[in-house]
Design a protein around this motif. Structure first.
Motif, PDB file in Angstrom:
ATOM      1  N   SER A 142      87.944  38.460   7.912  1.00 33.67           N
ATOM      2  CA  SER A 142      86.949  38.975   8.851  1.00 33.67           C
ATOM      3  C   SER A 142      86.792  38.054  10.058  1.00 33.67           C
ATOM      4  O   SER A 142      86.802  38.502  11.211  1.00 33.67           O
ATOM      5  N   ASN A 146      87.930  38.885  13.987  1.00 28.46           N
ATOM      6  CA  ASN A 146      87.027  38.818  15.129  1.00 28.46           C
ATOM      7  C   ASN A 146      87.530  37.847  16.192  1.00 28.46           C
ATOM      8  O   ASN A 146      87.377  38.092  17.388  1.00 28.46           O
ATOM      9  N   THR A 161      83.271  43.586  14.771  1.00 30.57           N
ATOM     10  CA  THR A 161      83.556  44.523  13.680  1.00 30.57           C
ATOM     11  C   THR A 161      82.306  44.870  12.870  1.00 30.57           C
ATOM     12  O   THR A 161      82.382  45.647  11.920  1.00 30.57           O
ATOM     13  N   TYR A 185      87.488  51.708  10.387  1.00 30.94           N
ATOM     14  CA  TYR A 185      86.598  50.586  10.653  1.00 30.94           C
ATOM     15  C   TYR A 185      86.785  50.010  12.052  1.00 30.94           C
ATOM     16  O   TYR A 185      85.893  49.340  12.583  1.00 30.94           O
ATOM     17  N   VAL A 186      87.928  50.257  12.686  1.00 28.19           N
ATOM     18  CA  VAL A 186      88.155  49.776  14.045  1.00 28.19           C
ATOM     19  C   VAL A 186      87.236  50.473  15.040  1.00 28.19           C
ATOM     20  O   VAL A 186      87.074  50.029  16.182  1.00 28.19           O
ATOM     21  N   GLN A 188      84.117  50.351  15.154  1.00 29.17           N
ATOM     22  CA  GLN A 188      83.067  49.434  15.588  1.00 29.17           C
ATOM     23  C   GLN A 188      83.541  48.591  16.772  1.00 29.17           C
ATOM     24  O   GLN A 188      82.818  48.400  17.751  1.00 29.17           O
ATOM     25  N   THR A 189      84.764  48.072  16.682  1.00 30.54           N
ATOM     26  CA  THR A 189      85.324  47.285  17.774  1.00 30.54           C
ATOM     27  C   THR A 189      85.500  48.141  19.023  1.00 30.54           C
ATOM     28  O   THR A 189      85.222  47.700  20.150  1.00 30.54           O
ATOM     29  N   SER A 227      93.529  48.564  11.603  1.00 34.40           N
ATOM     30  CA  SER A 227      92.604  48.111  12.639  1.00 34.40           C
ATOM     31  C   SER A 227      93.271  47.098  13.558  1.00 34.40           C
ATOM     32  O   SER A 227      93.157  47.184  14.790  1.00 34.40           O
TER      33      SER A 227
END
Length: 247
Positions: A142, A146, A161, A185-186, A188-189, A227
């Motif tokens: 993680s 980032n 993320t 989940y990508v 969020q970025t 991601s």
């Protein structure tokens, strides 16, 4: 319902097989922030999460449920929920996991910061933030992810993320949700990057992220790999555009 100075607020909570956690999390959220509505977006969970959400909504007018017909990814669920929330006239739209990893009692930090920001992210990686009960490998993945985002996309956001966040309505309208194609989940970025790219104010506040105690995590190596591939494409495309602009 509303929060002083912010208007009508709703937290969008996507679910897939979260029957063990949903009532517990929603109950804590309603107790911590009575002025904030809750929208559960269920991806046709086979474990009965959608039916449980309906029962919660029947008992509390501040809770609503959006039923989707298939599991199409976290981003797709959020986009659907955002669309419903914007059409319903909410001034603030937030994101929150249903598994208990995001502490409802800390939502106040995000809402307070939104008074002088366009997007507030509950961050694990700013001073005061923490991650509880993660294995070292996942923590390194993680943090490394980032760092990669910051280097490749040129963002100063420490936790791009993160999935605990609140947006102003005007922010979601400015970042063109209709053009978002990221569904995992990508997502969020993607939304953090879009917000920064439009010159809007992004603030991070510290939160305590607590690994789920019940149910199964939806994160996998395959999801993380996809991601990183998408972020790499965005970063290279951005760099190429910058180079072409200088030539």
């Amino acid at each position: 319902m509303s929060v002083d100075g912010l208007g009508r607020c709703v937290m969008v909570v996507p679910t897939y097989n979260e029957s063990e956690n949903l009532a517990w999390v929603v109950g804590r959220l309603r107790a911590a922030q009575p002025g904030v509505d809750v929208m559960v977006v269920d991806d046709n969970s086979p474990d009965g999460t959608g039916e449980l959400a309906d029962r919660l909504a029947a008992a509390d007018p501040a809770i609503s449920v959006v039923h989707r017909t298939e599991k199409a990814g976290l981003g797709a669920a959020y986009l659907h929920g955002f669309d419903v929330a914007l059409r319903a006239g909410y001034d603030v739209v937030g994101e929150m996991d249903a598994d208990g990893s995001h502490q409802p009692e800390q939502l106040e930090r995000l809402l307070d910061a939104l008074r002088s920001a366009d997007l507030v992210i509950g961050s694990r990686y700013v001073p005061g933030g923490s991650v509880v009960n993660w294995p070292l490998r996942r923590l390194l993945l993680s943090r490394g992810g980032n760092l990669y985002v910051r280097l490749l996309l040129g963002m100063r956001v420490k936790d791009a993320t993160a999935g605990y966040r609140v947006f102003r309505r005007t922010t979601l309208e400015a970042i063109d949700l209709a053009s978002v194609r990221s569904t995992g989940y990508v997502f969020q970025t993607d939304l953090a990057h879009r917000t920064v790219a439009r010159g809007l104010r992004v603030t991070e506040v510290p939160i305590d992220f607590v690994e789920r105690e019940r149910g199964d995590s939806k994160m996998s190596g395959q999801v993380a790999g996809e991601s990183l591939r998408m972020i790499t494409r965005w970063g290279l495309s951005q760099r190429w555009s910058q180079l072409r602009g200088r030539s």
